[in-house]
Motif scaffolding. Structure first.
Motif, PDB file in Angstrom:
ATOM      1  N   VAL A   1       2.660  53.452 -75.291  1.00  0.00           N
ATOM      2  CA  VAL A   1       2.523  53.828 -76.702  1.00  0.00           C
ATOM      3  C   VAL A   1       1.121  54.348 -76.998  1.00  0.00           C
ATOM      4  O   VAL A   1       0.956  55.362 -77.675  1.00  0.00           O
ATOM      5  CB  VAL A   1       2.916  52.650 -77.616  1.00  0.00           C
ATOM      6  N   SER A   2       0.090  53.683 -76.481  1.00  0.00           N
ATOM      7  CA  SER A   2      -1.263  54.186 -76.710  1.00  0.00           C
ATOM      8  C   SER A   2      -1.465  55.506 -75.968  1.00  0.00           C
ATOM      9  O   SER A   2      -2.232  56.365 -76.424  1.00  0.00           O
ATOM     10  CB  SER A   2      -2.309  53.163 -76.286  1.00  0.00           C
ATOM     11  N   GLY A   3      -0.762  55.677 -74.853  1.00  0.00           N
ATOM     12  CA  GLY A   3      -0.827  56.939 -74.128  1.00  0.00           C
ATOM     13  C   GLY A   3      -0.383  58.115 -74.978  1.00  0.00           C
ATOM     14  O   GLY A   3      -0.915  59.224 -74.858  1.00  0.00           O
ATOM     15  N   LEU A   4       0.590  57.892 -75.869  1.00  0.00           N
ATOM     16  CA  LEU A   4       1.009  58.949 -76.791  1.00  0.00           C
ATOM     17  C   LEU A   4      -0.157  59.383 -77.668  1.00  0.00           C
ATOM     18  O   LEU A   4      -0.370  60.575 -77.908  1.00  0.00           O
ATOM     19  CB  LEU A   4       2.167  58.457 -77.668  1.00  0.00           C
TER      20      LEU A   4
ATOM     21  N   PHE B   1       3.023  59.852 -85.486  1.00  0.00           N
ATOM     22  CA  PHE B   1       3.175  58.628 -84.695  1.00  0.00           C
ATOM     23  C   PHE B   1       4.217  57.705 -85.324  1.00  0.00           C
ATOM     24  O   PHE B   1       5.127  57.223 -84.648  1.00  0.00           O
ATOM     25  CB  PHE B   1       1.829  57.907 -84.579  1.00  0.00           C
ATOM     26  N   PHE B   2       4.098  57.455 -86.641  1.00  0.00           N
ATOM     27  CA  PHE B   2       5.016  56.526 -87.305  1.00  0.00           C
ATOM     28  C   PHE B   2       6.440  57.066 -87.355  1.00  0.00           C
ATOM     29  O   PHE B   2       7.399  56.306 -87.193  1.00  0.00           O
ATOM     30  CB  PHE B   2       4.520  56.181 -88.707  1.00  0.00           C
ATOM     31  N   VAL B   3       6.611  58.360 -87.560  1.00  0.00           N
ATOM     32  CA  VAL B   3       7.961  58.939 -87.571  1.00  0.00           C
ATOM     33  C   VAL B   3       8.608  58.802 -86.197  1.00  0.00           C
ATOM     34  O   VAL B   3       9.768  58.397 -86.086  1.00  0.00           O
ATOM     35  CB  VAL B   3       7.923  60.412 -88.039  1.00  0.00           C
ATOM     36  N   ARG B   4       7.853  59.108 -85.145  1.00  0.00           N
ATOM     37  CA  ARG B   4       8.414  58.993 -83.790  1.00  0.00           C
ATOM     38  C   ARG B   4       8.786  57.557 -83.459  1.00  0.00           C
ATOM     39  O   ARG B   4       9.844  57.296 -82.883  1.00  0.00           O
ATOM     40  CB  ARG B   4       7.412  59.526 -82.767  1.00  0.00           C
ATOM     41  N   ARG B   5       7.940  56.611 -83.799  1.00  0.00           N
ATOM     42  CA  ARG B   5       8.246  55.198 -83.535  1.00  0.00           C
ATOM     43  C   ARG B   5       9.444  54.748 -84.367  1.00  0.00           C
ATOM     44  O   ARG B   5      10.322  54.041 -83.884  1.00  0.00           O
ATOM     45  CB  ARG B   5       7.048  54.294 -83.865  1.00  0.00           C
ATOM     46  N   GLY B   6       9.455  55.140 -85.639  1.00  0.00           N
ATOM     47  CA  GLY B   6      10.553  54.745 -86.518  1.00  0.00           C
ATOM     48  C   GLY B   6      11.896  55.271 -86.063  1.00  0.00           C
ATOM     49  O   GLY B   6      12.894  54.545 -86.052  1.00  0.00           O
ATOM     50  N   LEU B   7      11.938  56.538 -85.669  1.00  0.00           N
ATOM     51  CA  LEU B   7      13.198  57.124 -85.213  1.00  0.00           C
ATOM     52  C   LEU B   7      13.669  56.518 -83.903  1.00  0.00           C
ATOM     53  O   LEU B   7      14.862  56.497 -83.607  1.00  0.00           O
ATOM     54  CB  LEU B   7      13.059  58.645 -85.074  1.00  0.00           C
TER      55      LEU B   7
ATOM     56  N   ALA C   1      15.008  38.677 -80.957  1.00  0.00           N
ATOM     57  CA  ALA C   1      14.398  39.840 -81.616  1.00  0.00           C
ATOM     58  C   ALA C   1      12.919  39.628 -81.935  1.00  0.00           C
ATOM     59  O   ALA C   1      12.274  40.518 -82.475  1.00  0.00           O
ATOM     60  CB  ALA C   1      15.168  40.184 -82.889  1.00  0.00           C
ATOM     61  N   TRP C   2      12.358  38.490 -81.564  1.00  0.00           N
ATOM     62  CA  TRP C   2      10.949  38.219 -81.857  1.00  0.00           C
ATOM     63  C   TRP C   2      10.030  39.259 -81.228  1.00  0.00           C
ATOM     64  O   TRP C   2       9.028  39.651 -81.817  1.00  0.00           O
ATOM     65  CB  TRP C   2      10.556  36.817 -81.370  1.00  0.00           C
ATOM     66  N   SER C   3      10.383  39.735 -80.027  1.00  0.00           N
ATOM     67  CA  SER C   3       9.506  40.692 -79.347  1.00  0.00           C
ATOM     68  C   SER C   3       9.496  42.042 -80.070  1.00  0.00           C
ATOM     69  O   SER C   3       8.502  42.756 -80.045  1.00  0.00           O
ATOM     70  CB  SER C   3       9.905  40.867 -77.888  1.00  0.00           C
ATOM     71  N   LEU C   4      10.590  42.375 -80.728  1.00  0.00           N
ATOM     72  CA  LEU C   4      10.632  43.601 -81.518  1.00  0.00           C
ATOM     73  C   LEU C   4       9.667  43.505 -82.696  1.00  0.00           C
ATOM     74  O   LEU C   4       8.998  44.482 -83.045  1.00  0.00           O
ATOM     75  CB  LEU C   4      12.059  43.865 -82.006  1.00  0.00           C
ATOM     76  N   ALA C   5       9.557  42.332 -83.284  1.00  0.00           N
ATOM     77  CA  ALA C   5       8.605  42.136 -84.381  1.00  0.00           C
ATOM     78  C   ALA C   5       7.172  42.313 -83.879  1.00  0.00           C
ATOM     79  O   ALA C   5       6.352  42.955 -84.541  1.00  0.00           O
ATOM     80  CB  ALA C   5       8.781  40.749 -85.003  1.00  0.00           C
ATOM     81  N   VAL C   6       6.883  41.765 -82.706  1.00  0.00           N
ATOM     82  CA  VAL C   6       5.545  41.932 -82.125  1.00  0.00           C
ATOM     83  C   VAL C   6       5.262  43.415 -81.917  1.00  0.00           C
ATOM     84  O   VAL C   6       4.176  43.905 -82.260  1.00  0.00           O
ATOM     85  CB  VAL C   6       5.412  41.154 -80.793  1.00  0.00           C
ATOM     86  N   GLU C   7       6.225  44.141 -81.382  1.00  0.00           N
ATOM     87  CA  GLU C   7       6.066  45.581 -81.168  1.00  0.00           C
ATOM     88  C   GLU C   7       5.809  46.309 -82.484  1.00  0.00           C
ATOM     89  O   GLU C   7       4.948  47.180 -82.560  1.00  0.00           O
ATOM     90  CB  GLU C   7       7.323  46.159 -80.511  1.00  0.00           C
TER      91      GLU C   7
ATOM     92  N   ILE D   1       1.967  49.276 -86.078  1.00  0.00           N
ATOM     93  CA  ILE D   1       1.229  49.438 -87.337  1.00  0.00           C
ATOM     94  C   ILE D   1      -0.272  49.364 -87.085  1.00  0.00           C
ATOM     95  O   ILE D   1      -1.047  50.144 -87.639  1.00  0.00           O
ATOM     96  CB  ILE D   1       1.675  48.376 -88.362  1.00  0.00           C
ATOM     97  N   LEU D   2      -0.694  48.430 -86.247  1.00  0.00           N
ATOM     98  CA  LEU D   2      -2.128  48.214 -86.026  1.00  0.00           C
ATOM     99  C   LEU D   2      -2.748  49.173 -85.019  1.00  0.00           C
ATOM    100  O   LEU D   2      -3.908  49.566 -85.168  1.00  0.00           O
ATOM    101  CB  LEU D   2      -2.362  46.769 -85.566  1.00  0.00           C
ATOM    102  N   LEU D   3      -2.022  49.536 -83.980  1.00  0.00           N
ATOM    103  CA  LEU D   3      -2.591  50.333 -82.888  1.00  0.00           C
ATOM    104  C   LEU D   3      -3.266  51.619 -83.344  1.00  0.00           C
ATOM    105  O   LEU D   3      -4.402  51.879 -82.954  1.00  0.00           O
ATOM    106  CB  LEU D   3      -1.532  50.649 -81.831  1.00  0.00           C
ATOM    107  N   PRO D   4      -2.627  52.469 -84.142  1.00  0.00           N
ATOM    108  CA  PRO D   4      -3.262  53.757 -84.465  1.00  0.00           C
ATOM    109  C   PRO D   4      -4.567  53.606 -85.250  1.00  0.00           C
ATOM    110  O   PRO D   4      -5.396  54.506 -85.243  1.00  0.00           O
ATOM    111  CB  PRO D   4      -2.227  54.491 -85.302  1.00  0.00           C
ATOM    112  N   LEU D   5      -4.737  52.473 -85.899  1.00  0.00           N
ATOM    113  CA  LEU D   5      -5.961  52.281 -86.680  1.00  0.00           C
ATOM    114  C   LEU D   5      -7.194  52.224 -85.787  1.00  0.00           C
ATOM    115  O   LEU D   5      -8.250  52.761 -86.144  1.00  0.00           O
ATOM    116  CB  LEU D   5      -5.855  51.010 -87.521  1.00  0.00           C
TER     117      LEU D   5
END
Length: 179
Positions: free
Chosen positions: A13-16, A32-38, A85-91, A96-100
């Protein structure tokens, strides 16, 4: 096993973001957010609606708090519909935090050839602090998945290690190869 998944996810993900910076000289939060969301939301919400429909059809009760937990990706802090589904929440929290972090570094060190040069220090500090938090948590609380495995603040270190590897891969191949 989840640690390896998180390292790989952090790397990819950071590679993107790093690749986008290398190609365009900037990073687009919107893209970034649109690609992750889709990639995540359509399948996840179909899965959630299907599960709820089946549970309703079978007469099984689901708490509103469980559904809200899944809808807002906090199932790693508040019991959701499923245990896995806990790992999906972590992702999601990571997305949300990574691009900052790269955006802050880009703004702060825009004139450098490598505006992310301080990233290894930031990652090391975060990982050390979070390791300390994990140790404190392990010593101070009785073991439970919700207190020791699921929380985002105890899992980000693995994701950040992936970010660090990705940074070296994109900006310092010799160091990446040596690691």
């Amino acid at each position: 096993m989840s640690d390896l998944f998180f390292v790989l996810s952090g790397f990819l993900v950071s590679g993107l973001l790093f690749r986008e910076h290398q190609q365009h000289g900037t990073i687009s939060l919107g893209r970034f957010f649109v690609r992750r969301g889709l990639k995540i939301y359509p399948a996840f919400y179909v899965f959630l609606v299907s599960t709820l429909a089946l549970r309703f059809a079978w007469g099984r009760h689901v708490e509103v708090s469980q559904v809200l937990s899944e809808l807002f990706f906090v199932q790693n802090y508040v019991h959701g519909v499923w245990n896995h589904a806990w790992s999906l929440a972590v992702e999601e929290h990571f997305y949300i935090l990574l691009p900052l972090l790269p955006l802050v570094l880009l703004r702060r060190f825009r004139t450098r050839n490598d505006p992310f040069a301080t990233l290894p220090v930031v990652c090391a500090a975060l990982m050390a602090g979070l390791l300390g938090l994990r140790i404190w948590n392990a010593v101070g609380h009785p073991y439970d998945h919700f207190t020791h495995i699921f929380p985002t603040h105890l899992r980000i270190d693995s994701l950040m290690f992936g970010v660090l590897l990705s940074y070296w891969f994109h900006y310092d191949r010799d160091r990446f190869r040596s690691v």
